[in-house]
Motif scaffolding. Structure first.
Motif, short mmCIF file in Angstrom:
data_model
loop_
_atom_site.label_atom_id
_atom_site.label_comp_id
_atom_site.label_asym_id
_atom_site.label_seq_id
_atom_site.Cartn_x
_atom_site.Cartn_y
_atom_site.Cartn_z
N UNK A 261 82.98 16.15 13.64
CA UNK A 261 82.51 17.29 12.85
C UNK A 261 81.05 17.11 12.46
N UNK A 262 80.65 15.90 12.12
CA UNK A 262 79.25 15.63 11.80
C UNK A 262 78.37 15.87 13.01
N UNK A 263 78.83 15.46 14.19
CA UNK A 263 78.06 15.68 15.42
C UNK A 263 77.90 17.17 15.69
N UNK A 264 78.97 17.93 15.52
CA UNK A 264 78.91 19.38 15.74
C UNK A 264 77.98 20.04 14.73
N UNK A 265 78.08 19.64 13.46
CA UNK A 265 77.21 20.22 12.43
C UNK A 265 75.75 19.88 12.67
N UNK A 266 75.48 18.67 13.11
CA UNK A 266 74.11 18.27 13.42
C UNK A 266 73.57 19.09 14.59
N UNK A 267 74.40 19.31 15.61
CA UNK A 267 73.97 20.12 16.74
C UNK A 267 73.68 21.55 16.30
N UNK A 268 74.47 22.07 15.38
CA UNK A 268 74.21 23.41 14.85
C UNK A 268 72.92 23.46 14.05
N UNK A 269 72.67 22.42 13.27
CA UNK A 269 71.44 22.37 12.47
C UNK A 269 70.21 22.24 13.35
N UNK A 270 70.35 21.60 14.50
CA UNK A 270 69.22 21.45 15.43
C UNK A 270 69.01 22.70 16.29
N UNK A 271 69.93 23.66 16.19
CA UNK A 271 69.80 24.88 16.98
C UNK A 271 70.41 24.77 18.37
N UNK A 272 71.18 23.74 18.62
CA UNK A 272 71.81 23.58 19.93
C UNK A 272 73.07 24.44 20.05
N UNK A 273 73.66 24.78 18.91
CA UNK A 273 74.84 25.63 18.88
C UNK A 273 74.59 26.79 17.94
N UNK A 274 75.17 27.94 18.25
CA UNK A 274 75.07 29.09 17.34
C UNK A 274 76.05 28.88 16.20
#
Length: 141
Positions: free
Chosen positions: A20-33
């Motif tokens: 979940x932390x990895x997914x949230x970090x990817x979202x914060x970096x703009x890699x995921x919508x």
């Protein structure tokens, strides 16, 4: 037909939190919508097995390993008595060569060379210690 679920490893709460932390970090970096983050997080928290978690992050880049800071710190000196001894030896030799230079009255400041190499040896020693003591990064799912 063979039961493949018996060979699968069940996911722990810590595994889910790490993903979940990895997914949230990817979202914060703009890699995921935002929609992708929400969808993946719901799938993370409903996952029962680790292979389900791995599928949620396969398309995301792995985080870069943390870059080490300056190796010679008070904490490093506190943790490693050998570094304290090395520092004491460097300081003692540096004082001796500077005093010898001052007493002999030499015009050229030759102690700069041995003091430089003594300092470099101390930094290399501290760096080797910090690399050896660095915890191994856990592989995210």
């Amino acid at each position: 037909m063979e039961d493949t679920s018996s060979a699968r490893i069940r996911a722990a709460d810590a595994d889910r939190e790490r993903v979940a932390t990895t997914v949230q970090t990817a979202g914060a970096e703009g890699r995921l919508t935002l929609d992708e983050v929400e969808e993946r997080l719901s799938r993370v928290y409903s996952a029962r097995f680790t292979d389900e978690l791995a599928a949620l992050t396969t398309d995301l880049p792995r985080p870069a390993p943390p870059s080490p800071g300056f190796p010679l710190t008070r904490e490093a000196l506190r943790r490693h008595p050998a570094l304290r001894v090395h520092l004491a030896v460097v300081v003692a030799i540096a004082v001796l060569v500077v005093v010898r230079w001052a007493v002999l009255g030499a015009g050229f400041f030759w102690p700069a060379f041995p003091v430089f190499w003594l300092g470099m040896s101390l930094l290399v020693h501290a760096r080797v210690r910090s690399v050896r003591q660095r915890p191994r990064a856990a592989v995210p799912y």
